[in-house]
Design a protein around this motif. Structure first.
Motif, PDB file in Angstrom:
ATOM      1  N   VAL A   1       0.755  -1.195   0.036  1.00 31.53           N
ATOM      2  CA  VAL A   1      -0.201  -0.259   0.043  1.00 31.53           C
ATOM      3  C   VAL A   1       0.951   1.434  -0.174  1.00 31.53           C
ATOM      4  O   VAL A   1       1.749   1.447   0.735  1.00 31.53           O
ATOM      5  CB  VAL A   1      -0.988   0.219   1.398  1.00 31.53           C
ATOM      6  CG1 VAL A   1      -1.772   1.173   1.088  1.00 31.53           C
ATOM      7  CG2 VAL A   1      -1.751  -1.048   1.417  1.00 31.53           C
ATOM      8  N   VAL A   2       0.330   2.235  -0.850  1.00 35.37           N
ATOM      9  CA  VAL A   2       0.993   3.521  -0.717  1.00 35.37           C
ATOM     10  C   VAL A   2      -0.101   4.408  -0.463  1.00 35.37           C
ATOM     11  O   VAL A   2      -0.970   4.606  -1.108  1.00 35.37           O
ATOM     12  CB  VAL A   2       1.671   3.940  -2.060  1.00 35.37           C
ATOM     13  CG1 VAL A   2       2.161   5.218  -2.164  1.00 35.37           C
ATOM     14  CG2 VAL A   2       2.796   2.788  -2.580  1.00 35.37           C
ATOM     15  N   HIS A   3       0.427   5.457   0.625  1.00 37.96           N
ATOM     16  CA  HIS A   3      -0.678   6.285   0.966  1.00 37.96           C
ATOM     17  C   HIS A   3       0.040   7.897   0.710  1.00 37.96           C
ATOM     18  O   HIS A   3       1.218   7.962   1.095  1.00 37.96           O
ATOM     19  CB  HIS A   3      -0.733   6.322   2.584  1.00 37.96           C
ATOM     20  CG  HIS A   3      -1.198   5.054   2.976  1.00 37.96           C
ATOM     21  ND1 HIS A   3      -2.710   4.788   3.077  1.00 37.96           N
ATOM     22  CD2 HIS A   3      -0.784   4.296   3.881  1.00 37.96           C
ATOM     23  CE1 HIS A   3      -2.779   3.696   3.487  1.00 37.96           C
ATOM     24  NE2 HIS A   3      -1.764   3.106   4.113  1.00 37.96           N
ATOM     25  N   LEU A   4      -0.479   8.474  -0.098  1.00 39.76           N
ATOM     26  CA  LEU A   4       0.016   9.691  -0.679  1.00 39.76           C
ATOM     27  C   LEU A   4      -0.732  10.666   0.056  1.00 39.76           C
ATOM     28  O   LEU A   4      -1.810  11.012   0.018  1.00 39.76           O
ATOM     29  CB  LEU A   4      -0.334   9.780  -2.224  1.00 39.76           C
ATOM     30  CG  LEU A   4       0.044   8.829  -2.953  1.00 39.76           C
ATOM     31  CD1 LEU A   4      -0.636   9.156  -4.676  1.00 39.76           C
ATOM     32  CD2 LEU A   4       1.576   8.794  -3.257  1.00 39.76           C
ATOM     33  N   ILE A   5       0.136  11.728   0.981  1.00 39.24           N
ATOM     34  CA  ILE A   5      -0.377  12.555   1.820  1.00 39.24           C
ATOM     35  C   ILE A   5       0.044  14.064   1.461  1.00 39.24           C
ATOM     36  O   ILE A   5       1.256  14.277   1.138  1.00 39.24           O
ATOM     37  CB  ILE A   5       0.093  12.365   3.431  1.00 39.24           C
ATOM     38  CG1 ILE A   5      -0.064  11.021   3.696  1.00 39.24           C
ATOM     39  CG2 ILE A   5      -0.302  13.374   4.227  1.00 39.24           C
ATOM     40  CD1 ILE A   5       1.057   9.876   3.949  1.00 39.24           C
ATOM     41  N   ARG A   6      -0.929  14.721   1.317  1.00 36.32           N
ATOM     42  CA  ARG A   6      -0.782  16.262   1.012  1.00 36.32           C
ATOM     43  C   ARG A   6      -0.259  16.978   2.258  1.00 36.32           C
ATOM     44  O   ARG A   6      -0.772  16.549   3.475  1.00 36.32           O
ATOM     45  CB  ARG A   6      -2.040  16.829   0.300  1.00 36.32           C
ATOM     46  CG  ARG A   6      -1.480  18.392  -0.261  1.00 36.32           C
ATOM     47  CD  ARG A   6      -2.684  18.920  -0.639  1.00 36.32           C
ATOM     48  NE  ARG A   6      -2.163  20.484  -1.010  1.00 36.32           N
ATOM     49  CZ  ARG A   6      -3.231  21.554  -1.174  1.00 36.32           C
ATOM     50  NH1 ARG A   6      -4.196  21.555  -1.026  1.00 36.32           N
ATOM     51  NH2 ARG A   6      -2.347  22.794  -1.658  1.00 36.32           N
ATOM     52  N   HIS A   7       0.675  17.862   1.911  1.00 32.00           N
ATOM     53  CA  HIS A   7       1.181  18.392   3.154  1.00 32.00           C
ATOM     54  C   HIS A   7      -0.225  19.291   3.792  1.00 32.00           C
ATOM     55  O   HIS A   7      -0.900  19.565   3.471  1.00 32.00           O
ATOM     56  CB  HIS A   7       2.412  19.369   3.003  1.00 32.00           C
ATOM     57  CG  HIS A   7       1.995  20.278   1.849  1.00 32.00           C
ATOM     58  ND1 HIS A   7       1.119  21.535   2.128  1.00 32.00           N
ATOM     59  CD2 HIS A   7       2.179  20.293   0.406  1.00 32.00           C
ATOM     60  CE1 HIS A   7       1.135  22.164   0.963  1.00 32.00           C
ATOM     61  NE2 HIS A   7       1.794  21.505  -0.086  1.00 32.00           N
ATOM     62  N   GLY A   8       0.083  19.609   4.967  1.00 32.84           N
ATOM     63  CA  GLY A   8      -0.735  20.503   5.724  1.00 32.84           C
ATOM     64  C   GLY A   8      -0.565  22.097   5.162  1.00 32.84           C
ATOM     65  O   GLY A   8       0.369  22.268   4.501  1.00 32.84           O
ATOM     66  N   GLN A   9      -1.661  22.760   5.522  1.00 32.12           N
ATOM     67  CA  GLN A   9      -1.627  24.172   4.965  1.00 32.12           C
ATOM     68  C   GLN A   9      -0.227  24.820   5.080  1.00 32.12           C
ATOM     69  O   GLN A   9       0.266  24.951   6.386  1.00 32.12           O
ATOM     70  CB  GLN A   9      -2.595  24.788   5.468  1.00 32.12           C
ATOM     71  CG  GLN A   9      -3.113  26.443   5.037  1.00 32.12           C
ATOM     72  CD  GLN A   9      -3.912  27.336   5.642  1.00 32.12           C
ATOM     73  OE1 GLN A   9      -3.557  27.344   7.016  1.00 32.12           O
ATOM     74  NE2 GLN A   9      -5.057  27.596   5.338  1.00 32.12           N
TER      75      GLN A   9
ATOM     76  N   HIS B   1       6.839  19.493   3.564  1.00 33.58           N
ATOM     77  CA  HIS B   1       6.892  18.144   3.573  1.00 33.58           C
ATOM     78  C   HIS B   1       7.426  17.321   4.826  1.00 33.58           C
ATOM     79  O   HIS B   1       6.919  16.651   5.388  1.00 33.58           O
ATOM     80  CB  HIS B   1       7.423  17.596   2.284  1.00 33.58           C
ATOM     81  CG  HIS B   1       7.063  17.784   1.046  1.00 33.58           C
ATOM     82  ND1 HIS B   1       7.988  17.957  -0.286  1.00 33.58           N
ATOM     83  CD2 HIS B   1       5.749  18.538   0.356  1.00 33.58           C
ATOM     84  CE1 HIS B   1       6.724  18.292  -1.290  1.00 33.58           C
ATOM     85  NE2 HIS B   1       5.865  18.757  -0.742  1.00 33.58           N
ATOM     86  N   ALA B   2       8.641  17.994   4.872  1.00 32.37           N
ATOM     87  CA  ALA B   2       9.509  17.576   6.356  1.00 32.37           C
ATOM     88  C   ALA B   2       8.705  17.743   7.640  1.00 32.37           C
ATOM     89  O   ALA B   2       8.307  16.889   8.383  1.00 32.37           O
ATOM     90  CB  ALA B   2      10.579  18.277   6.315  1.00 32.37           C
TER      91      ALA B   2
ATOM     92  N   PHE C   1       4.718  11.843   1.914  1.00 27.56           N
ATOM     93  CA  PHE C   1       4.336  13.110   2.182  1.00 27.56           C
ATOM     94  C   PHE C   1       4.808  14.230   1.045  1.00 27.56           C
ATOM     95  O   PHE C   1       6.142  14.288   0.864  1.00 27.56           O
ATOM     96  CB  PHE C   1       5.017  13.515   3.601  1.00 27.56           C
ATOM     97  CG  PHE C   1       4.754  12.987   4.726  1.00 27.56           C
ATOM     98  CD1 PHE C   1       3.468  13.125   5.385  1.00 27.56           C
ATOM     99  CD2 PHE C   1       5.200  11.899   5.042  1.00 27.56           C
ATOM    100  CE1 PHE C   1       3.039  12.338   6.446  1.00 27.56           C
ATOM    101  CE2 PHE C   1       4.968  10.791   6.055  1.00 27.56           C
ATOM    102  CZ  PHE C   1       3.661  11.106   6.876  1.00 27.56           C
ATOM    103  N   THR C   2       3.960  14.665   0.523  1.00 28.07           N
ATOM    104  CA  THR C   2       4.108  15.297  -0.814  1.00 28.07           C
ATOM    105  C   THR C   2       3.249  16.642  -0.895  1.00 28.07           C
ATOM    106  O   THR C   2       2.694  17.278  -0.067  1.00 28.07           O
ATOM    107  CB  THR C   2       4.113  14.442  -1.965  1.00 28.07           C
ATOM    108  OG1 THR C   2       4.069  14.899  -3.157  1.00 28.07           O
ATOM    109  CG2 THR C   2       2.688  13.776  -2.357  1.00 28.07           C
ATOM    110  N   SER C   3       2.933  16.860  -2.092  1.00 27.06           N
ATOM    111  CA  SER C   3       2.131  18.037  -2.469  1.00 27.06           C
ATOM    112  C   SER C   3       0.710  17.600  -3.486  1.00 27.06           C
ATOM    113  O   SER C   3       0.838  16.605  -3.955  1.00 27.06           O
ATOM    114  CB  SER C   3       2.675  19.255  -3.161  1.00 27.06           C
ATOM    115  OG  SER C   3       3.884  19.685  -2.329  1.00 27.06           O
ATOM    116  N   GLY C   4      -0.288  18.551  -3.741  1.00 33.54           N
ATOM    117  CA  GLY C   4      -1.203  18.175  -4.239  1.00 33.54           C
ATOM    118  C   GLY C   4      -0.721  17.887  -5.920  1.00 33.54           C
ATOM    119  O   GLY C   4      -1.689  17.006  -6.399  1.00 33.54           O
ATOM    120  N   GLY C   5       0.093  18.841  -6.456  1.00 35.73           N
ATOM    121  CA  GLY C   5       0.284  18.437  -7.836  1.00 35.73           C
ATOM    122  C   GLY C   5       0.729  16.996  -8.133  1.00 35.73           C
ATOM    123  O   GLY C   5       0.203  16.372  -9.056  1.00 35.73           O
ATOM    124  N   PRO C   6       1.662  16.498  -7.455  1.00 32.45           N
ATOM    125  CA  PRO C   6       2.225  14.993  -7.742  1.00 32.45           C
ATOM    126  C   PRO C   6       0.914  14.188  -7.490  1.00 32.45           C
ATOM    127  O   PRO C   6       0.864  13.123  -8.113  1.00 32.45           O
ATOM    128  CB  PRO C   6       3.398  14.928  -6.745  1.00 32.45           C
ATOM    129  CG  PRO C   6       4.040  16.066  -6.434  1.00 32.45           C
ATOM    130  CD  PRO C   6       2.777  17.155  -6.546  1.00 32.45           C
TER     131      PRO C   6
END
Length: 213
Positions: free
Chosen positions: A3-11, A55-56, A151-156
């Motif tokens: 499983v891969v969970h793609l997480i958009r960073h917080g605001q 991301h960090a 932990f990434t961004s919306g675009g990816p």
């Protein structure tokens, strides 16, 4: 199955001296994600983050809140496109706009970027290639019984989901517009390859913590 969970960073901190840091709301969103995982008894076996500060910060807050894993890897392939460079290439006064006006302009600028109109430090085709390469690497890590938190961004995330659903980038911009900060998109990977399981899940966030930008 992995499983891969793609997480958009917080605001992030729109309008501040440094956009690439979490806002106070972003910090709370990121902790809420980890707390939700802890409540479920879930801890990812592996974690990776883009090289951006937001991301960090999101990774650290979520991992600390759920109690693991022990650190995370960094892969700049998960970085967001240069939204400031793309917007200002379209309109030099873009940064003087309020957040809603900036978003409208950015959407127009992204359409130009995708069509090859103008000059950019990172052409759209290069962005697509590096994101899909980073995704392939995460899928390879997500072997049987493993769960990788990215932990990434919306675009990816939008790019990957569009490819999973249509085989190309046709849905990229529509998906990109609706991805919630600190949301989770889940991809399963087995003998038939990666498949989308869920998109933009955010039940770990209270209603007043749901933000799009």
């Amino acid at each position: 199955m992995g499983v891969v969970h793609l997480i958009r960073h917080g605001q992030a901190s729109f309008g501040s001296d440094d956009y690439d840091v979490l806002s106070p709301i972003g910090e709370t969103q990121s902790s809420a994600l980890g707390q939700g995982w802890e409540a479920e008894g879930f801890v990812p076996t592996d974690a990776v983050a883009g090289s951006m500060k937001r991301h960090a910060q999101t990774a650290i807050a979520a991992i600390d809140a759920c109690g693991g894993p022990d650190g995370y890897d960094v892969d700049a392939g998960w970085n967001e496109y240069d939204h400031v460079g793309i917007a200002t290439a379209h309109d030099a006064g873009a940064l003087g706009l309020d957040s809603k006006a900036f978003q409208r302009l950015l959407n127009q600028a992204i359409a130009d970027w995708r069509s090859g109109v103008g000059e950019y430090d990172e052409p759209y085709s290069v962005f697509v290639e590096r994101v899909m390469g980073a995704f392939d690497a995460a899928v390879a890590t997500a072997g049987p019984g493993r769960s990788v938190a990215v932990f990434t961004s919306g675009g990816p995330i939008a790019m990957i989901v569009s490819h999973l659903l249509t085989g190309d980038d046709a849905l990229f911009q529509r998906l990109n517009d609706v991805i919630i900060n600190a949301s989770v998109t889940t991809v399963i990977s087995g003998s038939t390859g990666p498949r989308l399981l869920s998109f933009n899940e955010h039940t770990h966030l209270a209603r007043d913590l749901v933000t799009y930008r």
